[in-house]
Design an enzyme around this catalytic site. Structure first.
Site, PDB file in Angstrom:
ATOM      1  CG  HIS A 240      -2.435  22.767 -11.344  1.00 24.52           C
ATOM      2  ND1 HIS A 240      -3.297  23.438 -10.498  1.00 24.52           N
ATOM      3  CD2 HIS A 240      -3.176  21.812 -11.962  1.00 24.52           C
ATOM      4  CE1 HIS A 240      -4.503  22.909 -10.611  1.00 24.52           C
ATOM      5  NE2 HIS A 240      -4.462  21.928 -11.492  1.00 24.52           N
TER       6      HIS A 240
ATOM      7  CB  ILE B 223      -5.585  24.507 -13.956  1.00 25.57           C
ATOM      8  CG1 ILE B 223      -7.071  24.798 -13.685  1.00 25.57           C
ATOM      9  CG2 ILE B 223      -4.695  25.495 -13.223  1.00 25.57           C
ATOM     10  CD1 ILE B 223      -7.569  26.105 -14.210  1.00 25.57           C
TER      11      ILE B 223
ATOM     12  CD  GLU C 192      -7.635   6.625 -27.133  1.00 19.20           C
ATOM     13  OE1 GLU C 192      -8.701   6.337 -26.543  1.00 19.20           O
ATOM     14  OE2 GLU C 192      -6.586   6.926 -26.533  1.00 19.20           O
TER      15      GLU C 192
END
Length: 485
Positions: A50, A48, A32
Site C-alpha cells: 500500500h 498489496i 513459531e
C-alpha cells in the site's frame, strides 16, 4: 543457550525484525507456533504494498506504511523476490465518493505519499478499460505495488537464518517468566532463554502480552477476510490494484493482479470469535463476487482456482473503536525487556521493512547493544525460477543440473530441481504445502492433482523417510494411508 533476543512469531513482522537484527553481532531466535514461517495473516492477505494514503495522519501506521513502501524495492532486490510497482486506483462512483477521494489525497499528501493524483473517468478508463463504466474518477497512487507475501516472508527468514538466526517451529508459547534479568519462555516441553523478547505473534499478540504478565492498553480482535483467486487467463483484466472507496470496515473488495499472473478478489472483513478460523463461507464469497463485479462487471468469477481466507489482527483500544486504530508498538513498562509489535493489520505487509527497522531502534533504546557484523550477507542462496527463463537459460541450467529438465508441476512449470532446492534450502520444505509455498508446485488450475504424487516421492527420497510419513501440512495430515514405501 541464552539468546540476546527471542522473537515470538514468524510472520512478516517477526521475519523482517529478525532480518534487521541479523545485521548485528547478536544471538537471535525466532519461535513459531506453526510448522513453518508465514502461517498466519502473512499467508493469506491481499499481497498489496500500500502507498500510505489510507492511514490516519500522525499515526505510526501512516509513518511506517510510507517508509516501508519506499524501502520495499531495496528489500526485494536483496532478497530476490518478485515484485511489481503497478500502482493502485481507488475508484469513485458518485460525487460524494469523489469528495472522499479528495480527503484521501489530502491525507496521503500529509503522510508523505509521493505523486498522488485524482484522475477523471476518461483517463481511468484509458488506464483500466475493464473498470466499470459507472466509475467517474479515481485516486492514482503510482508508488503502490504487489508482492507475494509468503515468499517475501520466507526470503527474509532464509536471510536471517544464513546470518545466524535460529528458528524453533511448533513452539506454541504457554508461559513466560523472568528471573534475574532473563526471560524463560516455554511451550510446556522446552524452554528458550533470552535477555529481550519481541512479541510479534499477530492475532495472538494480546494473549502473549498477558502470558508475560503485562498490562496492555489494547486487545486484538480477529477479522476474517475471504478471497477468490482466479486463473491466469484472467490475470490481465487489471494492471493496477483496484479499490472501491473504503468504509469503516476497511478498504473493501479489491481486484488486483498478482506477481504470479493471477487475479485476486477480496477480502471481506468479518469479526469472528475463533482467532484460527480460516474457513470460507458462501455468504463471504458472494460478497466478494458482488464487490468485484461492482468494480469490474466483466470479470469472470467462474474462473476460480481456489478460495481462501486469512485472519487479520485488528487492534482495539480501551474505547472499543477500531475505525482509528493504530499499530500497537509498545515498550512494556511493567515487564522490562519486552517489546510488543501488535495489531499489525493492513498495511502490515507494506510496513514490514520499516516496522523491523523501528523494532531494532526500540530494542537499542531498551538497552540492547548493536555492533554490526563484518560478514553480514544481505541476500539468500540463489533461487532458480525455471518458468521465467528463456530457452537458452533453461538449457544452461539443465546442463548444470539435469533435475531442472524434469517438469513435475505442469500447470506452474516447476521442475524437480526446484523442488529439491526447496527441500535443501535454509528452513527447507518438509511437507507438500511447504514445497508449494516455496515453488508454486500444486498452485495451478489442476489443484496439484498431477504433481503431488511425484512431490511426495521427492520429499521422501530427500528427507530419507517413507512416503507414508510425508504430510500435507505437518501433524496428522498424512498423504498416504496404507504403508507405502
Amino acid at each position: 543457550m541464552l539468546y540476546d533476543v527471542l522473537i515470538i512469531g514468524a510472520g512478516i513482522t517477526g521475519a523482517m525484525t529478525a532480518r534487521k537484527l541479523a545485521k548485528y553481532q547478536l544471538s537471535v531466535c525466532v519461535a513459531e507456533a506453526a510448522g513453518d514461517v508465514a502461517m498466519g495473516a502473512t499467508k493469506a492477505n491481499s499481497a498489496i504494498v500500500h502507498a500510505g494514503f489510507d492511514a490516519e495522519c500522525g499515526t505510526l501506521k501512516a509513518k511506517l506504511n510510507v517508509q516501508g513502501c519506499a524501502m520495499m524495492k531495496d528489500e526485494i532486490k536483496e532478497l530476490d523476490v518478485p515484485y511489481k510497482n503497478n500502482g493502485s486506483l481507488v475508484c469513485a462512483f458518485s460525487d460524494e465518493e469523489v469528495k472522499h477521494l479528495e480527503k484521501l489525497k489530502a491525507r496521503g499528501d500529509t503522510n508523505g505519499v509521493p505523486d498522488l493524483e485524482i484522475i477523471d473517468g476518461k483517463r481511468l478508463h484509458e488506464m483500466e478499460p475493464n473498470v466499470s463504466p459507472d466509475a467517474i474518477a479515481a485516486l492514482w497512487a503510482p508508488s503502490a505495488g504487489i508482492v507475494c507475501p509468503y515468499e517475501l516472508c520466507i526470503a527474509a527468514c532464509e536471510n536471517a537464518n544464513v546470518n545466524g538466526v535460529d528458528f524453533r517451529f511448533n513452539f506454541r508459547v504457554v508461559s513466560i517468566e523472568k528471573k534475574d534479568g532473563v526471560f524463560f519462555v516455554s511451550d510446556g516441553k522446552d524452554t528458550i532463554e533470552a535477555k529481550y523478547v519481541v512479541n510479534a505473534s499477530g492475532v495472538h499478540s494480546d494473549e502473549i502480552a498477558k502470558i508475560a504478565g503485562d498490562e496492555i492498553d489494547f486487545a486484538v480482535i480477529p477479522r476474517r477476510g475471504e478471497y477468490m483467486l482466479l486463473d491466469r487467463a484472467e490475470g490481465k483484466q487489471a494492471s493496477a490494484t483496484l479499490f472501491a472507496c473504503p468504509s469503516a470496515n476497511g478498504k473493501g473488495i479489491l481486484v488486483s493482479p498478482t506477481v504470479d499472473g493471477n487475479l485476486i478478489l477480496g477480502p471481506t472483513a468479518k469479526a469472528i470469535d475463533d482467532k484460527d478460523d480460516t474457513a470460507t463461507t458462501q455468504a463471504g464469497l458472494d460478497e466478494v463476487i458482488r464487490g468485484a463485479l461492482h468494480l469490474m462487471p466483466k470479470v469472470n468469477t467462474r474462473a476460480v482456482i481456489t478460495q481462501f481466507s486469512g485472519v487479520r489482527p485488528t487492534p482495539v483500544g480501551a474505547d472499543g473503536d477500531i475505525t482509528k486504530s493504530d499499530f500497537c508498538i509498545r515498550i512494556s513498562e511493567k515487564v522490562p525487556g519486552l517489546l510488543h509489535l501488535a495489531g499489525i493489520e493492513s498495511p502490515g505487509l507494506a510496513s514490514s521493512p520499516a516496522v523491523g527497522a523501528y523494532a531494532v531502534e526500540l530494542l537499542e533504546k531498551m538497552g540492547l547493544s548493536l555492533n554490526e557484523k563484518p560478514d553480514y550477507k544481505p541476500g539468500r542462496p540463489e533461487k532458480i525460477r525455471f518458468r521465467e527463463l528463456n530457452a537458452e537459460q533453461r538449457a544452461e541450467v539443465i546442463k548444470k543440473n539435469p533435475l531442472y529438465g524434469k517438469i513435475i508441476c505442469r500447470c506452474e512449470t516447476v521442475t524437480e530441481g526446484e523442488i529439491v532446492d526447496a527441500i535443501r534450502r535454509p528452513l527447507g520444505a518438509r511437507d507438500l504445502d511447504m514445497v508449494k509455498r516455496r515453488t508454486r508446485a500444486g498452485m495451478g488450475r489442476c489443484g496439484s492433482g498431477f504433481c503431488s504424487p511425484r512431490t511426495v516421492e521427492i520429499l521422501a527420497r530427500e528427507l530419507g523417510v517413507s512416503m507414508a510419513e510425508i504430510t500435507k501440512c505437518g501433524g496428522d495430515s498424512v498423504i498416504l494411508n496404507g504403508g507405502a514405501r
